[in-house]
Enzyme design. Structure first.
Site, PDB file in Angstrom:
ATOM      1  N   GLY A  18     -59.062  -9.188   3.282  1.00  0.00           N
ATOM      2  CA  GLY A  18     -59.583  -9.556   1.955  1.00  0.00           C
ATOM      3  C   GLY A  18     -59.856  -8.396   1.014  1.00  0.00           C
ATOM      4  CB  SER A  19     -58.929  -4.797   0.931  1.00  0.00           C
ATOM      5  OG  SER A  19     -57.526  -4.783   0.919  1.00  0.00           O
ATOM      6  CG  ASN A 113     -47.590 -13.485  -1.914  1.00  0.00           C
ATOM      7  OD1 ASN A 113     -48.715 -13.350  -1.410  1.00  0.00           O
ATOM      8  ND2 ASN A 113     -46.481 -13.122  -1.273  1.00  0.00           N
ATOM      9  CG  HIS A 115     -44.086  -8.660   0.171  1.00  0.00           C
ATOM     10  ND1 HIS A 115     -44.359  -9.357   1.326  1.00  0.00           N
ATOM     11  CD2 HIS A 115     -43.096  -7.785   0.473  1.00  0.00           C
ATOM     12  CE1 HIS A 115     -43.562  -8.923   2.282  1.00  0.00           C
ATOM     13  NE2 HIS A 115     -42.783  -7.978   1.801  1.00  0.00           N
TER      14      HIS A 115
END
Ligand code: GRF
Length: 193
Positions: A18-19, A113, A115
């Site tokens: 969760g950084s 998102n 990546h």
């Protein structure tokens, strides 16, 4: 006179550390952006992201994917929950489940998102490791819209990260995460405003 920007609501889906979630919340607070992080949603009751949410005072919802008989049952529960919340953007930040096509279509171009590679290179899991082992000299970070494929949607932003001779997997990971924490909020702003 500068026009007041309308407030936007986002939700963040994360399964692990969760950084990125925390970096997004901190940027919003530090820059006083008109964005509300309504909720963290996780499929993993052990995600460290939950501890961060508690610390940051962000509501969270756990939908434990292991408690369902199948992926599709889990996804139905997720879908039901999502339909109870109003949000402008769904932000995937280390969400380790693949969103099913029916959810992707329902929120078309409203799911993003991040990546840890320069897509289309090294899609899927362990992208940093794969780039490092391959010996590429430049890798990076991509923020993209989610479509029905895995790491295939239209690219919103990318930033390069050079792999130096002295880099180890650990130092490369650190470099990548530093860039992630910087560019995700910029991409989110670009999409929302
Ligand atoms: C990040 O490297 C992101 O690019 C990938 O998963 C990782 C999540 O890290 N999708 P964190 O949980 O935000 O620390």
């Amino acid at each position: 006179m500068k026009k007041q920007q309308e407030n936007k609501n986002i939700i963040i889906l994360a399964s692990g550390n969760g950084s990125n979630f925390e970096a997004i919340v901190n940027h919003i607070r530090q820059e006083n952006l008109p964005i509300t992080v309504e909720m963290l949603v996780t499929n993993n009751p052990e995600a460290f992201a939950i501890i961060r949410a508690e610390r940051l005072g962000i509501p969270f919802k756990i939908i434990d994917s292991r408690k369902f008989r199948s992926r599709s049952e889990y996804n139905r529960a997720l879908d039901e929950f999502l339909s109870l919340i109003e949000f402008d953007l769904m932000v995937l930040a280390g969400y380790m489940m693949i969103l099913p096509a029916f959810i992707v279509r329902k929120y078309w171009r409203r799911i993003v998102n991040i990546h840890p590679s320069l897509l289309p290179a090294f899609p899927g899991l362990h992208a940093i490791e794969k780039a490092f082992e391959y010996g590429v000299k430049v890798t990076g970070v991509t923020v993209h819209f989610v479509d029905e494929g895995v790491d295939t949607g239209p690219i919103i932003s990318q930033e390069c990260v050079k792999i130096d001779k002295n880099d180890t997997l650990k130092t490369l990971e650190e470099k990548i995460h530093r860039v992630e924490h910087k560019i995700y909020i910029e991409a989110i702003k670009k999409v929302l405003f």
